[in-house]
Design a protein around this motif. Structure first.
Motif, short mmCIF file in Angstrom:
data_model
loop_
_atom_site.label_atom_id
_atom_site.label_comp_id
_atom_site.label_asym_id
_atom_site.label_seq_id
_atom_site.Cartn_x
_atom_site.Cartn_y
_atom_site.Cartn_z
N HIS A 1 12.03 13.89 -2.31
CA HIS A 1 10.82 13.30 -2.90
C HIS A 1 10.46 11.99 -2.21
CE1 HIS A 1 7.85 12.03 -5.78
NE2 HIS A 1 8.58 10.99 -6.14
N VAL A 2 11.46 11.14 -1.98
CA VAL A 2 11.19 9.86 -1.31
C VAL A 2 10.69 10.09 0.11
CG1 VAL A 2 12.23 7.69 -0.51
CG2 VAL A 2 12.88 8.63 -2.74
N TRP A 3 11.33 11.00 0.84
CA TRP A 3 10.93 11.31 2.21
C TRP A 3 9.47 11.79 2.26
CZ3 TRP A 3 13.08 11.17 7.14
CH2 TRP A 3 12.48 11.98 8.11
N LYS A 4 9.13 12.69 1.35
CA LYS A 4 7.77 13.22 1.32
C LYS A 4 6.76 12.11 1.01
CE LYS A 4 7.93 17.81 1.87
NZ LYS A 4 7.06 18.56 2.80
N TRP A 5 7.10 11.28 0.03
CA TRP A 5 6.19 10.19 -0.35
C TRP A 5 6.00 9.23 0.81
CZ3 TRP A 5 6.64 4.81 -0.99
CH2 TRP A 5 5.59 4.20 -1.69
N MET A 6 7.09 8.87 1.49
CA MET A 6 6.98 7.97 2.63
C MET A 6 6.21 8.60 3.78
SD MET A 6 10.77 6.21 2.74
CE MET A 6 10.34 5.19 4.17
N SER A 7 6.17 9.92 3.83
CA SER A 7 5.43 10.62 4.87
C SER A 7 3.95 10.75 4.53
CB SER A 7 6.01 12.02 5.08
OG SER A 7 7.37 11.97 5.41
N GLU B 1 0.83 -1.19 0.00
CA GLU B 1 0.00 0.00 0.00
C GLU B 1 0.87 1.25 0.00
OE1 GLU B 1 -2.69 -0.06 3.30
OE2 GLU B 1 -3.36 -2.11 2.91
N ALA B 2 0.48 2.23 -0.79
CA ALA B 2 1.17 3.52 -0.74
C ALA B 2 0.94 4.14 0.64
CB ALA B 2 0.65 4.44 -1.83
N PRO B 3 1.94 4.80 1.19
CA PRO B 3 1.80 5.36 2.55
C PRO B 3 0.81 6.53 2.58
CG PRO B 3 3.87 6.05 1.58
CD PRO B 3 3.28 5.05 0.63
N SER C 1 2.85 12.47 1.98
CA SER C 1 2.62 13.76 1.33
C SER C 1 3.64 13.91 0.20
CB SER C 1 2.77 14.92 2.31
OG SER C 1 2.65 16.17 1.66
N PRO C 2 3.36 13.37 -0.98
CA PRO C 2 4.32 13.46 -2.09
C PRO C 2 4.80 14.88 -2.30
CG PRO C 2 2.48 12.05 -2.69
CD PRO C 2 2.13 12.69 -1.37
N ALA C 3 6.02 15.02 -2.77
CA ALA C 3 6.63 16.35 -2.93
C ALA C 3 5.74 17.28 -3.74
CB ALA C 3 8.00 16.21 -3.58
N TRP C 4 4.97 16.71 -4.70
CA TRP C 4 4.14 17.57 -5.53
C TRP C 4 2.82 17.95 -4.86
CZ3 TRP C 4 0.02 14.41 -5.84
CH2 TRP C 4 0.22 13.03 -5.94
N ALA C 5 2.46 17.26 -3.78
CA ALA C 5 1.15 17.49 -3.17
C ALA C 5 1.01 18.89 -2.61
CB ALA C 5 0.89 16.45 -2.09
N ASP C 6 2.12 19.45 -2.08
CA ASP C 6 2.04 20.78 -1.48
C ASP C 6 2.80 21.82 -2.30
OD1 ASP C 6 4.56 19.87 -1.00
OD2 ASP C 6 4.50 20.09 1.19
N ARG C 7 2.94 21.56 -3.62
CA ARG C 7 3.65 22.51 -4.47
C ARG C 7 2.80 23.77 -4.65
NH1 ARG C 7 4.25 19.57 -9.18
NH2 ARG C 7 6.35 18.91 -8.69
N PRO C 8 3.34 24.95 -4.36
CA PRO C 8 2.56 26.19 -4.54
C PRO C 8 2.14 26.38 -5.99
CG PRO C 8 4.54 26.58 -3.22
CD PRO C 8 4.66 25.20 -3.79
N ALA C 9 1.01 27.04 -6.20
CA ALA C 9 0.52 27.27 -7.55
C ALA C 9 1.46 28.17 -8.34
CB ALA C 9 -0.88 27.89 -7.50
N ASP C 10 2.09 29.11 -7.67
CA ASP C 10 3.02 30.04 -8.33
C ASP C 10 4.39 29.36 -8.45
OD1 ASP C 10 4.67 32.00 -9.25
OD2 ASP C 10 4.14 33.48 -7.71
N PRO C 11 4.87 29.08 -9.67
CA PRO C 11 6.17 28.41 -9.84
C PRO C 11 7.31 29.11 -9.12
CG PRO C 11 4.99 28.48 -11.92
CD PRO C 11 4.21 29.33 -10.97
N ALA C 12 7.24 30.43 -9.01
CA ALA C 12 8.33 31.18 -8.37
C ALA C 12 8.44 30.86 -6.89
CB ALA C 12 8.11 32.68 -8.56
N GLU C 13 7.36 30.32 -6.30
CA GLU C 13 7.37 30.03 -4.87
C GLU C 13 7.72 28.57 -4.59
OE1 GLU C 13 3.60 31.07 -3.30
OE2 GLU C 13 3.67 33.15 -3.98
N ARG C 14 7.96 27.80 -5.61
CA ARG C 14 8.13 26.37 -5.41
C ARG C 14 9.51 26.03 -4.86
NH1 ARG C 14 5.04 24.13 -10.84
NH2 ARG C 14 2.98 24.78 -10.13
N THR C 15 9.55 25.07 -3.92
CA THR C 15 10.81 24.63 -3.34
C THR C 15 11.71 24.10 -4.44
OG1 THR C 15 9.69 24.03 -1.30
CG2 THR C 15 11.87 23.05 -1.69
#
Length: 497
Positions: free
Chosen positions: A229-235, A197-199, A237-251
């Motif tokens: 990315h792996v850490w977020k997925w295992m938590s 199962e995906a976490p 919350s995939p890295a893309w799940a909390d990506r800001p809508a504005d590309p300039a603000e993205r981690t």
């Protein structure tokens, strides 16, 4: 439920993500390990290597895997529903043996795209003390995400320790047996486990949300964006799940905003630099999709070769890490033409890694089950088991794939149905037939030469799927099968009754 004290901590999980392994120790008595070692010596001397029957022939090994330290470690990395693969192997390194060859384990002869996310892991268990001169397994820390290895520049870390130590290892790490220059036999038991199962949340003792490189980092190549990315997925919350809508603000986007520069690095000769470029593009999001799609079109003579890195394969990893923003382009790419058609298998892989958000691609994926390429069909089946929805389309397609001419596709179909679980109840009839895979061949098209080696694993994963579905019908079929297939651990060639 596992007591939380046996779960891994943040530092140990970070060690696994970066180095590809974490070493732990059980608290069994010395007498327990001596008993295991004595039984193993007797079995190997009188009967040879028991292969997949290692656990039923030496039942004490199961006690090791039932230990809360072992179960806690596996739960931390693979989730509480993890399952042991039917393939297991006891490595016996006699005095005087020389170094083995560096390799990544394959899937009993099959080379599928390797997951950067921890969908599987191995355990190396040592029933006796292992010292440097006893031929311990050598591993290359940090090599799990690379297909090439430069022997001259890599770290060769011998895995040594006291009896009862075990190493939880990324399935894709480079490793080998080293020379046994001692006067002692060296045993190592290797077993494989799958995540089902995906976490949905962190399944270890998680005290921090953000990724942090572990203390005591070895000099391994830096893959920070991949590790994050792996850490977020295992938590959960995939890295893309909390990506800001504005590309300039993205981690990461500010540091990796030069799409053209990153794209050019995809095509260099340094695999690690190309890998980081793919994840740099993934961090940017939708604006970088065209660059990664162009990479899928890159002329590559062999996108399957396990000993070289492939540009289309790296781009598939990048698109998978990008998440839902990549789904429209990936779905469209399923219908494109490629110099090597197996690229479509890589695209299916990426959609599967994204999971349920890619459900709109399911009809196109099901249509690809008619492809001639085993590689494509296997990755389509794997993807369907990770996307899972809509079940009324996915489950019948997977049930049909249990009759595929390729044992690898059939195995992947059984694993996919195990991952779907109760929602796969309509496939119980197909799984009942798969329990006897290889008895007469699953279909008239199956060549006799293919009906043996992999059939045992198809049967085993079908049993796991029935266990996961857990309807009365599924359990009745499973119990009837197990009653017939029961192994007697006391029966040997010198004691047949």
């Amino acid at each position: 439920m596992i007591d939380a004290k046996y779960l891994l901590n943040d530092e140990q999980v970070a060690q696994f993500i970066t180095h590809g392994f974490v070493q732990l120790q059980t608290d069994f008595t010395e007498q327990f390990h001596q008993a295991v070692l004595k039984k193993m010596s007797e079995v190997y001397e009188n009967e040879g290597n028991p292969g997949n029957n290692l656990v039923p022939r030496i039942p004490e090994i199961q006690k090791f895997f039932d230990h809360p330290t072992v179960k806690g470690a596996l739960t931390s990395l693979l989730g509480p529903s993890y399952t042991m693969h039917a393939h297991r192997h006891g490595h016996f390194n006699r005095p005087g043996t020389s170094d083995g060859g560096w390799h990544k384990d394959n899937y009993w002869g099959n080379e599928k795209t390797r997951n950067h996310l921890p969908w599987s892991a191995m355990i190396f268990y040592y029933p006796q003390d292992v010292t440097d001169d006893m031929g311990p397994t050598g591993i290359v820390p940090g090599s799990q995400n690379r297909y090439k290895m430069n022997v001259a520049s890599e770290i060769n870390l011998p895995v040594v320790g006291k009896a009862g130590s075990f190493v939880l290892i990324n399935y894709d790490i480079w490793h080998r047996a080293t020379a046994n220059t001692s006067a002692n036999d060296r045993y190592m038991l290797k077993l494989l486990f799958f995540r089902l199962e995906a976490p949905k949340r962190a399944e270890w003792n998680n005290l921090r949300e953000e990724w942090k490189t572990p203390e005591g980092m070895m000099p391994v190549p830096d893959n920070t964006l991949l590790w994050n990315h792996v850490w977020k997925w295992m938590s959960g919350s995939p890295a893309w799940a909390d990506r800001p809508a504005d590309p300039a603000e993205r981690t990461g986007a500010a540091r990796h905003s030069d799409i053209a520069g990153l794209e050019s690095r995809l095509y260099g000769e340094d695999e690690n630099e190309a890998l980081n470029a793919a994840y740099g593009l993934a961090a940017i999001g939708a604006e970088a999709v065209p660059a990664l799609i162009r990479g899928l079109k890159h002329t590559d003579p062999d996108v399957v070769n396990p000993l070289t890195f492939s540009i289309p394969r790296l781009c598939a990893h990048g698109l998978a890490a990008m998440g839902p923003e990549a789904i429209p382009a990936l779905t469209e790419a399923l219908g494109d033409s490629y110099g090597n058609r197996d690229v479509i298998g890589q695209i299916a892989f990426a959609l599967g890694e994204i999971g349920p958000p890619a459900s709109g691609a399911v009809p196109a994926l099901i249509g690809l089950l008619q492809e001639e390429s085993d590689f494509i069909r296997q990755h389509v089946v794997e993807a369907l088991g990770m996307i899972q929805e809509p079940a009324e389309q996915v489950v019948p397609a997977l049930g049909g794939a249990l009759q595929d001419s390729s044992m690898y596709v059939r195995f992947s179909a059984g694993l996919a149905l195990a991952r779907i679980g109760p929602a796969a109840a309509s496939a119980v009839g197909a799984l009942k037939q798969a329990l006897h895979d290889g008895d007469e061949g699953p279909a008239p098209m199956l060549a006799a030469s293919k009906a043996d080696k992999g059939a045992r694993y198809v049967s085993a994963i079908a049993a796991t799927a029935l266990q996961r579905i857990r309807t009365d019908e599924a359990l009745d079929i499973l119990l009837s099968y197990l009653q017939t297939a029961r192994w007697c651990p006391s029966t040997t060639k010198v004691s047949t009754f």
